[in-house]
Scaffold this active site. Structure first.
Site, mmCIF file in Angstrom:
data_model
loop_
_atom_site.group_PDB
_atom_site.id
_atom_site.type_symbol
_atom_site.label_atom_id
_atom_site.label_comp_id
_atom_site.label_asym_id
_atom_site.label_seq_id
_atom_site.Cartn_x
_atom_site.Cartn_y
_atom_site.Cartn_z
ATOM 1 C CB VAL A 31 -0.925 0.023 1.246
ATOM 2 C CG1 VAL A 31 -1.775 1.280 1.262
ATOM 3 C CG2 VAL A 31 -1.827 -1.206 1.263
ATOM 4 C CG ASP A 32 2.187 5.192 -2.607
ATOM 5 O OD1 ASP A 32 3.225 5.282 -1.915
ATOM 6 O OD2 ASP A 32 1.840 6.062 -3.426
ATOM 7 C CG ASP B 194 3.180 -1.330 17.954
ATOM 8 O OD1 ASP B 194 4.226 -1.913 18.268
ATOM 9 O OD2 ASP B 194 3.076 -0.095 17.932
#
Length: 268
Positions: free
Chosen positions: A177-178, A186
């Site tokens: 994902v850009d 976490d």
């Protein structure tokens, strides 16, 4: 939250952690089934964490310790170098589940990862240091599906009731994902803890559910952030806050969107 321009508050010291733990002991609520640790910048704090986990494991030998050895990424350390020997000599040997990225795995083993074979060998070296479950959460290896995918790998050693040992090694291609998010590491460690609880002897299932949760949360977050930012504008860190509450149903029961490939399953 170091992913933001400003942050306030105090950093917990080793002594303060010790005092908090003493309070937990005095109230006799020091029975834990799972411990998860992540980012730490201080050697004495990390040493105190080790002491506490050793004590908790004595109280409950079946306690599962999940360690995310947060030290750096893409060739650069963002914690003091003095933490590395503490992780190598004290923390990793205590861990049951370890979730390093490629750079952290290379730091811990002193071995570079250039191929899938290298990655499998590094996970084997990490097993020898202590943890039965190792997941390389991200690598720089080229995916067979192209450069829009990130390669993650996992390895789990299991002792069967008859005493024989089996090892399951898996590989996943995760859609990229850009955008830059805060807290995805976490979330990954927390989800892996949750799904290995449900699938303690099936790393493939645990990783598929973990990575699928990540996909749903990130997709929901980026969709929301782009809407808030408006056409042609890059979302701000505030707009890219992970949409955790809105993803409750996906976290509890994710539709599987990333399948793990079993590389090998061997018995000894």
């Amino acid at each position: 939250m170091a992913g933001y321009s400003h942050w306030k508050g105090q950093v917990l010291t080793a002594e303060e952690l010790k005092v908090l733990y003493e309070g937990i002991k005095l109230n006799e609520v020091n029975h834990y089934d799972y411990i998860l640790t992540g980012y730490s910048r201080d050697t004495s704090f990390l040493g105190m964490v080790v002491d506490i986990i050793q004590e908790l494991k004595k109280a409950n030998p079946s306690l599962v310790y999940v360690c995310d050895p947060v030290m750096g990424d893409q060739g650069a350390m963002y914690v003091p170098e003095a933490l590395l020997p503490v992780y190598k000599d004290k923390v990793v040997p205590l861990a049951d589940i370890l979730t390093p990225n490629q750079f952290e795995a290379e730091l811990l083993t002193g071995r570079k990862i250039n191929t899938e074979e290298d990655a499998l060998e590094v996970m084997e070296l990490l097993h020898k240091m202590g943890p039965d479950t190792v997941v390389l959460t991200s690598t720089e290896l080229l995916s067979k599906r192209g450069d829009q995918f990130l390669v993650a790998l996992g390895s789990q050693k299991i002792v069967k009731p008859d005493g024989t040992k089996t090892t399951q090694k898996i590989c996943m291609d995760i859609p990229k994902v850009d955008a830059v998010f805060v807290g995805t590491g976490d979330l990954f460690a927390a989800m892996l803890l949750a799904w290995t609880h449900h699938h303690p002897k099936d790393l493939k299932a645990a990783c598929e559910k973990t990575v699928s949760v990540m996909h749903h949360v990130i997709k929901r977050t980026i969709t929301y952030a782009n809407e808030m930012a408006g056409p042609g504008k890059r979302p701000t860190p505030a707009q890219l806050e992970l949409r955790m509450i809105q993803s409750k149903a996906d976290i509890e029961n994710p539709a599987i969107v990333v399948e793990a490939k079993v590389l090998e399953k061997s018995s000894q």
